[in-house]
Design a protein around this motif. Structure first.
Motif, short mmCIF file in Angstrom:
data_model
loop_
_atom_site.label_atom_id
_atom_site.label_comp_id
_atom_site.label_asym_id
_atom_site.label_seq_id
_atom_site.Cartn_x
_atom_site.Cartn_y
_atom_site.Cartn_z
N GLU A 141 42.34 30.96 39.39
CA GLU A 141 42.25 31.02 41.02
C GLU A 141 41.83 32.47 41.15
O GLU A 141 40.91 32.38 42.16
CB GLU A 141 43.50 30.65 41.75
CG GLU A 141 43.88 29.08 41.44
CD GLU A 141 42.77 28.11 41.58
OE1 GLU A 141 42.34 28.13 42.72
OE2 GLU A 141 42.48 27.39 40.65
N MET A 142 42.45 33.38 40.66
CA MET A 142 41.99 34.85 41.05
C MET A 142 40.71 35.05 40.63
O MET A 142 39.68 35.86 41.48
CB MET A 142 42.94 35.96 40.50
CG MET A 142 44.35 36.10 41.06
SD MET A 142 45.38 37.36 40.85
CE MET A 142 45.61 36.98 39.17
N ALA A 143 40.20 34.76 39.57
CA ALA A 143 39.03 34.98 38.76
C ALA A 143 38.00 34.19 39.50
O ALA A 143 36.91 34.83 39.88
CB ALA A 143 38.94 34.48 37.41
N LYS A 144 38.26 32.87 40.12
CA LYS A 144 37.03 32.31 41.04
C LYS A 144 37.08 33.11 42.26
O LYS A 144 35.98 32.91 42.54
CB LYS A 144 37.75 30.89 41.20
CG LYS A 144 37.74 29.89 39.97
CD LYS A 144 37.98 28.52 40.22
CE LYS A 144 37.89 27.66 38.94
NZ LYS A 144 38.51 26.21 39.60
N ALA A 145 38.04 33.69 42.80
CA ALA A 145 37.70 34.10 43.93
C ALA A 145 36.85 35.63 43.97
O ALA A 145 36.24 35.81 44.73
CB ALA A 145 39.24 34.68 44.79
#
Length: 193
Positions: free
Chosen positions: A155-159
């Protein structure tokens, strides 16, 4: 799962995570995640991603180390060891970028500072301590905790891929999405899900 297939899977995860190095033409290894002369172009999303991922990666390595002597299946131990090595490497790479950009390596610890993007994605230290103390059914509890932890990394990487500006950091984030998604799939398979 046979041992040769497991070794190939682990090598693939490490390459997806960016630990491989291409050396010349015709190399089949992955290119380094962040070249020595990384772009100086960055925005606050890049900085925040790196600052948040460094402690997250440290926790991931800490969780992975717990499986070293506590799990029965060799394939789970091998996956955990690959995760640990990859996450230590990624944290070092991220720390180097922040240092090169003259940005602090630590994030604002106030959860309110992160409310607009979902809060702090860290696993509670108490939860990790509880797992470390488990004496029965460790492997299932380990796989469940690490699956959730790696999901937060995705999720952090997608952001970052959506809001970052630095091409090397966005590439690293994309590799994190790919590698963590593969790890989650493998762990769910270990859990029979």
């Amino acid at each position: 799962m046979n041992r040769a297939l497991l070794v190939l899977l682990t090598a693939g995860l490490v390459l997806l995570a960016g630990c491989g190095c291409g050396t010349g033409t015709g190399s089949t290894a992955a290119a380094p995640v962040v070249p020595a002369a990384a772009s100086a172009e960055f925005n606050q999303a890049d900085v925040m991603f790196l600052q948040m991922m460094i402690p997250h990666l440290g926790q991931g390595a800490e969780i992975a180390r717990l499986a070293k002597d506590r799990t029965a299946r060799e394939e789970v131990k091998v996956l955990a060891a690959a995760i640990e090595v990859t996450q230590v490497f990624e944290a070092d790479t991220m720390s180097d970028l922040l240092r090169d950009w003259k940005q602090p390596a630590t994030m604002d610890a106030n959860p309110d500072a992160h409310a607009h993007h979902g809060g702090l994605p860290l696993t509670s230290p108490d939860t990790i301590a509880t797992l470390a103390a488990v004496t029965d059914n460790f492997e299932t509890k380990f796989l469940n905790l690490l699956t959730g932890h790696q999901h937060n990394a995705v999720e952090m990487a997608k952001a970052e891929t959506a809001g970052g500006a630095n091409p090397q950091v966005k590439e690293l984030a994309d590799r994190i999405v790919q590698s963590r998604t593969a790890e989650i799939s493998q762990m769910l398979a270990f859990l029979g899900k």
